[in-house]
Motif scaffolding. Structure first.
Motif, PDB file in Angstrom:
ATOM      1  N   GLY A  32       0.712  -1.120   0.056  1.00 56.66           N
ATOM      2  CA  GLY A  32      -0.164   0.084   0.080  1.00 56.66           C
ATOM      3  C   GLY A  32       0.829   1.340   0.072  1.00 56.66           C
ATOM      4  O   GLY A  32       0.319   2.551   0.115  1.00 56.66           O
ATOM      5  N   SER A  33       2.272   1.178  -0.018  1.00 52.85           N
ATOM      6  CA  SER A  33       2.933   2.451   0.213  1.00 52.85           C
ATOM      7  C   SER A  33       2.738   3.354  -1.418  1.00 52.85           C
ATOM      8  O   SER A  33       2.745   2.875  -2.193  1.00 52.85           O
ATOM      9  CB  SER A  33       4.345   2.058   0.185  1.00 52.85           C
ATOM     10  N   SER A  34       2.879   4.352  -1.088  1.00 46.55           N
ATOM     11  CA  SER A  34       3.042   5.410  -2.188  1.00 46.55           C
ATOM     12  C   SER A  34       4.470   5.699  -2.523  1.00 46.55           C
ATOM     13  O   SER A  34       4.728   6.714  -1.860  1.00 46.55           O
ATOM     14  CB  SER A  34       2.226   6.868  -1.824  1.00 46.55           C
ATOM     15  N   VAL A  35       4.883   5.007  -3.432  1.00 46.71           N
ATOM     16  CA  VAL A  35       6.012   5.107  -3.906  1.00 46.71           C
ATOM     17  C   VAL A  35       6.569   5.494  -5.266  1.00 46.71           C
ATOM     18  O   VAL A  35       7.292   4.767  -5.739  1.00 46.71           O
ATOM     19  CB  VAL A  35       6.964   4.333  -3.221  1.00 46.71           C
ATOM     20  N   SER A  36       5.660   6.212  -5.957  1.00 48.85           N
ATOM     21  CA  SER A  36       5.720   6.218  -7.507  1.00 48.85           C
ATOM     22  C   SER A  36       5.059   5.247  -8.423  1.00 48.85           C
ATOM     23  O   SER A  36       5.082   5.434  -9.602  1.00 48.85           O
ATOM     24  CB  SER A  36       6.981   6.689  -8.080  1.00 48.85           C
ATOM     25  N   PHE A  37       4.442   4.165  -7.603  1.00 47.88           N
ATOM     26  CA  PHE A  37       4.071   3.013  -8.583  1.00 47.88           C
ATOM     27  C   PHE A  37       2.604   2.773  -8.215  1.00 47.88           C
ATOM     28  O   PHE A  37       2.339   2.992  -7.088  1.00 47.88           O
ATOM     29  CB  PHE A  37       4.931   1.777  -8.542  1.00 47.88           C
ATOM     30  N   ASP A  92      18.884  15.459  -3.021  1.00 44.37           N
ATOM     31  CA  ASP A  92      17.500  14.642  -2.569  1.00 44.37           C
ATOM     32  C   ASP A  92      17.752  13.149  -1.970  1.00 44.37           C
ATOM     33  O   ASP A  92      18.699  12.380  -2.464  1.00 44.37           O
ATOM     34  CB  ASP A  92      16.646  14.926  -3.696  1.00 44.37           C
ATOM     35  N   VAL A  93      16.522  12.900  -1.121  1.00 45.61           N
ATOM     36  CA  VAL A  93      16.488  11.643  -0.590  1.00 45.61           C
ATOM     37  C   VAL A  93      15.333  10.856  -1.591  1.00 45.61           C
ATOM     38  O   VAL A  93      14.405  11.260  -1.478  1.00 45.61           O
ATOM     39  CB  VAL A  93      16.552  11.539   0.769  1.00 45.61           C
ATOM     40  N   ALA A  94      15.667   9.673  -1.914  1.00 45.70           N
ATOM     41  CA  ALA A  94      14.504   8.925  -2.570  1.00 45.70           C
ATOM     42  C   ALA A  94      14.512   7.449  -2.303  1.00 45.70           C
ATOM     43  O   ALA A  94      15.502   6.903  -1.951  1.00 45.70           O
ATOM     44  CB  ALA A  94      14.830   9.143  -4.313  1.00 45.70           C
ATOM     45  N   LYS A  95      13.468   6.979  -2.443  1.00 46.47           N
ATOM     46  CA  LYS A  95      12.926   5.707  -2.112  1.00 46.47           C
ATOM     47  C   LYS A  95      13.212   4.931  -1.204  1.00 46.47           C
ATOM     48  O   LYS A  95      14.381   4.005  -1.015  1.00 46.47           O
ATOM     49  CB  LYS A  95      13.187   4.926  -3.675  1.00 46.47           C
ATOM     50  N   LEU A 129      13.509  15.913   1.063  1.00 46.73           N
ATOM     51  CA  LEU A 129      12.584  14.564   0.537  1.00 46.73           C
ATOM     52  C   LEU A 129      10.901  14.668   0.723  1.00 46.73           C
ATOM     53  O   LEU A 129      10.609  15.966   1.282  1.00 46.73           O
ATOM     54  CB  LEU A 129      13.236  13.310   1.355  1.00 46.73           C
ATOM     55  N   ASP A 130      10.274  13.996   0.342  1.00 52.18           N
ATOM     56  CA  ASP A 130       8.827  13.985   0.445  1.00 52.18           C
ATOM     57  C   ASP A 130       8.473  12.405   0.876  1.00 52.18           C
ATOM     58  O   ASP A 130       9.113  11.565   0.495  1.00 52.18           O
ATOM     59  CB  ASP A 130       8.243  14.630  -0.562  1.00 52.18           C
ATOM     60  N   THR A 131       7.315  12.562   1.527  1.00 52.03           N
ATOM     61  CA  THR A 131       6.774  11.281   1.919  1.00 52.03           C
ATOM     62  C   THR A 131       5.207  11.332   2.078  1.00 52.03           C
ATOM     63  O   THR A 131       4.672  12.409   2.108  1.00 52.03           O
ATOM     64  CB  THR A 131       7.320  10.804   3.147  1.00 52.03           C
ATOM     65  N   THR A 132       4.704  10.297   2.183  1.00 46.71           N
ATOM     66  CA  THR A 132       3.100  10.553   2.553  1.00 46.71           C
ATOM     67  C   THR A 132       2.850  11.173   3.703  1.00 46.71           C
ATOM     68  O   THR A 132       3.402  10.445   4.693  1.00 46.71           O
ATOM     69  CB  THR A 132       2.455   9.032   2.318  1.00 46.71           C
ATOM     70  N   ALA A 133       2.037  11.864   3.756  1.00 47.62           N
ATOM     71  CA  ALA A 133       1.373  12.809   5.034  1.00 47.62           C
ATOM     72  C   ALA A 133       0.854  11.614   6.021  1.00 47.62           C
ATOM     73  O   ALA A 133      -0.076  10.688   5.398  1.00 47.62           O
ATOM     74  CB  ALA A 133       0.558  13.829   4.750  1.00 47.62           C
ATOM     75  N   GLY A 134       1.293  11.583   7.176  1.00 47.51           N
ATOM     76  CA  GLY A 134       0.633  10.567   8.186  1.00 47.51           C
ATOM     77  C   GLY A 134       1.187   9.191   8.171  1.00 47.51           C
ATOM     78  O   GLY A 134       0.853   8.320   9.054  1.00 47.51           O
ATOM     79  N   SER A 135       2.059   8.895   7.401  1.00 48.97           N
ATOM     80  CA  SER A 135       2.786   7.555   7.170  1.00 48.97           C
ATOM     81  C   SER A 135       3.806   7.461   8.446  1.00 48.97           C
ATOM     82  O   SER A 135       4.187   8.602   8.885  1.00 48.97           O
ATOM     83  CB  SER A 135       3.777   7.289   5.836  1.00 48.97           C
TER      84      SER A 135
END
Length: 175
Positions: A32-37, A92-95, A129-135
């Motif tokens: 269920g992760s939002s990681v671009s896919f 940037d930090v990714a994935k 970096l960015d991430t799903t809010a509330g994760s």
């Protein structure tokens, strides 16, 4: 006690790790992760992503970190130096991805600590970096001293296609 190791593979090594890294990406998306896919994610898509990552390692636009637990690859993250003239201090930090079987064991934190150490060694003093809010990742970044820049509503889609908010973070590293 489990043995956790963080490594930085060469481009050739990264290429050989593509199937294992794809397993982690698939697991995260299926979890269920939002990681671009989006679901369903195919092995071809996941392996294609990490083949491109290995190429980016070769060209110097990404530094790949891999976490192994008892010899099994369970996590990864990328440091992506900004390669423009007026931002030699930024990256940037990714994935940041940890397989579900490796979660709650300090793997994500260990990956981020190694990434920050390498960033400092490379002269990078400002990370974003960015991430799903509330994760759970959002809470991890806050725990590690990252500063919240803001939240953009509906910025990305979760793996199931539902819109999600994205939190943007930054961190200044001591020189």
């Amino acid at each position: 006690m489990s043995a956790l190791a963080i490594s930085v593979p060469t481009a050739e090594e990264a290429h050989s790790l593509v199937p294992a890294l794809a397993d982690i990406l698939i697991d995260c998306v299926e979890g269920g992760s939002s990681v671009s896919f989006l679901l369903p994610i195919s092995r071809e898509t996941a392996e294609g992503f990490y083949a491109k990552t290995a190429a980016r390692v070769a060209e110097g636009s990404a530094i790949l970190f891999v976490a192994t637990l008892d010899g099994e690859i369970v996590g990864t993250v990328q440091l992506c130096p900004v390669l423009i003239e007026n931002q030699p201090h930024r990256a940037d930090v990714a994935k940041l991805l940890v397989h579900r079987r490796g979660r709650q064991r300090g793997i994500a934190q260990a990956l981020m600590v190694a990434l920050e150490e390498r960033a400092r060694a490379e002269g990078r003093t400002l990370l974003s970096l960015d991430t799903t809010a509330g994760s759970p990742a959002e809470r991890l970044y806050e725990k590690l001293g990252w500063q919240r820049l803001g939240v953009m509503p509906g910025h990305a889609l979760m793996a199931n296609g539902e819109p999600s908010d994205t939190t943007f973070f930054w961190k200044a590293l001591p020189t």
